[in-house]
Design an enzyme around this catalytic site. Structure first.
Site, PDB file in Angstrom:
ATOM      1  CE  LYS A 269     -39.171-105.725 -56.260  1.00 24.12           C
ATOM      2  NZ  LYS A 269     -39.964-106.837 -56.785  1.00 24.12           N
TER       3      LYS A 269
ATOM      4  CG  ASP B  27     -39.067-105.701 -60.743  1.00 24.55           C
ATOM      5  OD1 ASP B  27     -40.111-105.283 -61.001  1.00 24.55           O
ATOM      6  OD2 ASP B  27     -39.339-106.800 -59.928  1.00 24.55           O
TER       7      ASP B  27
HETATM    8  O1  C5P Z   1     -38.617-109.228 -66.469  1.00 26.16           O
HETATM    9  P1  C5P Z   1     -38.399-110.347 -65.445  1.00 26.16           P
HETATM   10  O2  C5P Z   1     -36.903-111.038 -66.075  1.00 26.16           O
HETATM   11  O3  C5P Z   1     -37.993-109.832 -64.306  1.00 26.16           O
HETATM   12  O4  C5P Z   1     -39.510-111.126 -65.616  1.00 26.16           O
HETATM   13  C1  C5P Z   1     -39.501-112.568 -65.215  1.00 26.16           C
HETATM   14  C2  C5P Z   1     -40.842-113.204 -65.853  1.00 26.16           C
HETATM   15  O5  C5P Z   1     -41.873-112.791 -65.113  1.00 26.16           O
HETATM   16  C3  C5P Z   1     -41.199-112.865 -67.346  1.00 26.16           C
HETATM   17  O6  C5P Z   1     -40.718-113.533 -68.361  1.00 26.16           O
HETATM   18  C4  C5P Z   1     -42.849-112.859 -67.056  1.00 26.16           C
HETATM   19  O7  C5P Z   1     -43.167-114.461 -67.015  1.00 26.16           O
HETATM   20  C5  C5P Z   1     -43.074-112.792 -65.861  1.00 26.16           C
HETATM   21  N1  C5P Z   1     -43.333-111.122 -65.751  1.00 26.16           N
HETATM   22  C6  C5P Z   1     -44.694-110.918 -66.104  1.00 26.16           C
HETATM   23  N2  C5P Z   1     -45.047-109.517 -66.143  1.00 26.16           N
HETATM   24  C7  C5P Z   1     -44.331-108.445 -65.693  1.00 26.16           C
HETATM   25  C8  C5P Z   1     -43.108-108.896 -65.180  1.00 26.16           C
HETATM   26  C9  C5P Z   1     -42.527-110.066 -64.992  1.00 26.16           C
HETATM   27  O8  C5P Z   1     -45.529-111.741 -66.724  1.00 26.16           O
HETATM   28  N3  C5P Z   1     -44.691-107.405 -65.673  1.00 26.16           N
END
Ligand code: C5P
Length: 285
Positions: A10, A137
């Site tokens: 991605k 994602d």
């Molecule tokens: O959802 P994912 O595991 O990819 O996200 C990891 C971390 O990245 C989340 O816990 C958060 O701290 C941060 N994040 C965020 N806003 C998003 C995606 C991720 O703050 N839109």
């Protein structure tokens, strides 16, 4: 019966951070596309859930067994009230914790492969909820086409068609976890800036992207200063139209008009930075 699903990298061609929710998640406005390089997920019927991992970057995965692929399989089986009975083989080619959604792409490919194996029939909203539970994602990776991603990743909209173009992906092999990068981001939030016109060619796409940003770049560079070197190595590669960081880094991409230009740039990077991971790949339309 083996079902094979590709898990393409991605690439956030743009990433504007437009706000923050009370729970700490950030609201994004991002043009997400995919590159013709990635991991591969294969699934087969089996008496129970098993995972084998191979491929050139498999050694980068944590050995604790809590792989996002297994979490995806368990989540789908739970949603279907079935046993997650499948043998999964993951071939890893992408770097890990790299901003190009390797884990998210693997999770999405696992959902797709198991959906076929288990004959799962869920509504689109249920797929999105399931995917979002695995990572912000994962919904866009499950969709697998260029998209405007907003909310924290759950809102996906169609984008104007992208032109034929090539990418060089380059990662300095410094893993960068996502949460600290979001935490290190400072300054005001951006306005959303979706792509409004279909760029006619790679140069027009570069021009459109040059008016937009990845708002996590400074934060990521503060944690991994080598990202600055990656960006300047890409920018100064002959025929590079534009270079940006993807996601929360550390992978950066250079945009090129032709396969030859991209292949030459990737070869140059490999020569000058043998410790980096780099690859040329088409931008998938
Ligand atoms: O959802 P994912 O595991 O990819 O996200 C990891 C971390 O990245 C989340 O816990 C958060 O701290 C941060 N994040 C965020 N806003 C998003 C995606 C991720 O703050 N839109």
């Amino acid at each position: 019966m083996t079902i094979t699903v590709e898990a393409p990298a991605k690439v956030n061609l743009t990433l504007h951070v437009v706000g923050r929710r009370p729970d700490g998640y950030h609201l994004l406005d991002s043009l997400v596309a995919f590159a013709g390089i990635g991991d591969t997920v294969e699934v087969e019927p089996a008496p129970d859930l098993r995972l084998t991992v191979g491929g050139p970057t498999a050694y980068l995965l944590p050995a604790d067994g809590d792989n996002i692929v297994l979490r995806a399989a368990r989540a789908l089986a739970g949603r279907l009230r079935r046993e997650p009975a499948a043998a999964i083989r993951l071939t890893k080619r992408l770097p890990v914790a790299a901003g190009i959604g390797g884990g998210s792409a693997d999770a999405a490919a696992t959902l797709r492969a198991l959906a076929r194996l288990l004959d799962a029939d869920l509504h689109e909203a249920d797929w999105t909820t399931l995917a979002l539970g695995l990572g912000a994602d994962v919904p866009v990776c499950l969709r697998g086409r260029p998209a405007r991603m907003s909310g924290i990743g759950e809102r996906l909209a169609a984008v104007p068609p992208l032109p034929p173009a090539w990418l060089v992906l380059a990662n300095p092999m410094v893993p960068l976890a996502t949460p600290p990068v979001f935490k290190a981001r400072t300054g005001p939030f951006s306005a959303a800036a979706p792509l409004d016109q279909p760029p006619v060619d790679a140069a027009a796409l570069a021009l459109a992207l040059s008016a937009r940003r990845n708002d996590l770049t400074d934060a990521a560079r503060s944690l991994a200063p080598v990202i600055g070197e990656v960006l300047s190595a890409l920018t100064t590669s002959p025929a590079c139209l534009l270079a940006r960081m993807s996601g929360s880094g550390a992978t950066c991409f250079g945009l090129f008009a032709t396969e030859t230009d991209a292949a030459q740039a990737a070869a140059g990077l490999a020569r000058e930075h043998p410790g980096w991971w780099s690859a040329a790949a088409p931008l998938l339309g």
